[in-house]
Scaffold this active site. Structure first.
Site, short mmCIF file in Angstrom:
data_model
loop_
_atom_site.label_atom_id
_atom_site.label_comp_id
_atom_site.label_asym_id
_atom_site.label_seq_id
_atom_site.Cartn_x
_atom_site.Cartn_y
_atom_site.Cartn_z
N ASP A 61 -14.31 -34.20 -12.98
CA ASP A 61 -13.46 -33.23 -13.66
C ASP A 61 -12.18 -33.03 -12.86
O ASP A 61 -11.67 -33.98 -12.25
CB ASP A 61 -14.23 -31.93 -13.89
CG ASP A 61 -14.94 -31.44 -12.62
OD1 ASP A 61 -14.39 -31.63 -11.51
OD2 ASP A 61 -16.05 -30.87 -12.73
N SER A 62 -11.64 -31.82 -12.84
CA SER A 62 -10.38 -31.59 -12.14
C SER A 62 -10.49 -31.79 -10.64
O SER A 62 -9.50 -32.12 -9.97
CB SER A 62 -9.86 -30.17 -12.43
OG SER A 62 -10.84 -29.20 -12.11
N LEU A 63 -11.69 -31.61 -10.07
CA LEU A 63 -11.86 -31.85 -8.63
C LEU A 63 -11.58 -33.32 -8.30
O LEU A 63 -11.18 -33.63 -7.17
CB LEU A 63 -13.28 -31.47 -8.19
CG LEU A 63 -13.59 -29.98 -8.22
CD1 LEU A 63 -15.07 -29.74 -8.01
CD2 LEU A 63 -12.79 -29.24 -7.16
N HIS B 114 -11.07 -25.09 -6.63
CA HIS B 114 -10.55 -26.44 -6.36
C HIS B 114 -10.29 -26.63 -4.86
O HIS B 114 -9.92 -25.69 -4.16
CB HIS B 114 -9.26 -26.68 -7.15
CG HIS B 114 -9.46 -26.61 -8.62
ND1 HIS B 114 -9.19 -25.47 -9.36
CD2 HIS B 114 -9.91 -27.54 -9.51
CE1 HIS B 114 -9.46 -25.71 -10.64
NE2 HIS B 114 -9.89 -26.96 -10.75
#
Length: 239
Positions: A18-20, A186
Site C-alpha cells: 500500500d502507501s508504505l 507512515h
C-alpha cells in the site's frame, strides 16, 4: 540500422503493498525501496508496485494486471495498515479474509522467492492528532494483522520480516513510535532505514544467493574492458 535486441535485462525485485510501499521511493525520507534500488544497482531492478490506499481485497485483483512475473527473483509483500481500518470503513478487511488474501497474492509468485513483511505499529496519539476527525485505526487493531502475517509466513514456510516487533521492541512507550513514523502511520527516515536493514538481513539469511555484495554487475564494469571490441565480446558472451 536496427538497434540491438535487449539481451541484458536485469532480473527484478518486486515490492508490493500500500502507501508504505508506494512512498518507498521518497528519497527525502530515505525510502526503503529507493535504498534497495541503490543496493542492487546494475545487479537487479527494484520495481515498486505500491498502491496507496489499497487493501488486500483490491490488491489481489490488481497486482496480476501490473506485473510480469517472468524475470522476478524476489517479491516483498507489505499490507495490513489499510485493512486494519475500523469496520465498516471503506478500507477495512476482516483479519481472516486479509490472511487469505495475502495467501492468494503469494500464489501469484509461486516460482519466486518471497518475503512477507508485517505492517508497523500505529503511533496512536500522533495519528489521532493529525486525523481530520476521529482516528479510523489504532495500534491494537493493527496488531492482529501483523500477527496474521507472521502466522501465514510460518504456515507457508516463507521468511517473515517482522517490522512490527522490531519497532515495538525499539521503544518503551507508544509515544516513542514517533521516531519511526512521521504521521503515526507512515515511515519516516528512521522507519525506512529500519525496514531496509531488516530486509537486507532477511535476504542475506534466507536467500544468500541474492546478497547484493556477492552479485556481479549484469553489464561489465568499465575496468573490465579496454575498448568497444572487448565490450561487445563480453556482451555477446556473458559469463
Amino acid at each position: 540500422m536496427q538497434p540491438p535486441q535487449a539481451t541484458h535485462q536485469l532480473p527484478q525485485i518486486v515490492c508490493i503493498g500500500d502507501s508504505l510501499t508506494q512512498h518507498g521511493w521518497d528519497v527525502g525520507k530515505r525510502g526503503w525501496t529507493a535504498q534497495l534500488s541503490q543496493a542492487y544497482v546494475r545487479r537487479l531492478d527494484v520495481v515498486n508496485r505500491g498502491l496507496s490506499g489499497f487493501n488486500t481485497r483490491w490488491a489481489k485483483h490488481t497486482v496480476p494486471r501490473m506485473i510480469n512475473s517472468q524475470h522476478i527473483q524476489l517479491v516483498c509483500i507489505l499490507f495490513g495498515s489499510n485493512d486494519a481500518q475500523f469496520a465498516p470503513g471503506k478500507y477495512h478487511v476482516p483479519v481472516d479474509e486479509f490472511k487469505n488474501n495475502i495467501r492468494d497474492i503469494t500464489r501469484l509468485f509461486a516460482q519466486s522467492r518471497i518475503l512477507l513483511v508485517t505492517p508497523p505499529p500505529v503511533a496512536d496519539h500522533l495519528y489521532e492528532s493529525l486525523s481530520q476527525g476521529p482516528a479510523d485505526r489504532c495500534c491494537e487493531g493493527t496488531r492482529m494483522y501483523a500477527y496474521a502475517v507472521r502466522s501465514l509466513a510460518e504456515e507457508l514456510r516463507i521468511p517473515c520480516v517482522d517490522l512490527w516487533t522490531a519497532m515495538e521492541t525499539s521503544v518503551s512507550t507508544n509515544t516513542a513510535l514517533d521516531s519511526f513514523l512521521w504521521d503515526g502511520l507512515h515511515l519516516n527516515a528512521n522507519g525506512n532505514d529500519l525496514l531496509f536493514d531488516l530486509l537486507l538481513r532477511a535476504i542475506k539469511t534466507n536467500y544468500p544467493e541474492l546478497d547484493p555484495d556477492s552479485l556481479p554487475f549484469v553489464v561489465p564494469g568499465h575496468l573490465n574492458f579496454n575498448d568497444l571490441d572487448e565490450l561487445n565480446h563480453m556482451l555477446a558472451h556473458p559469463t
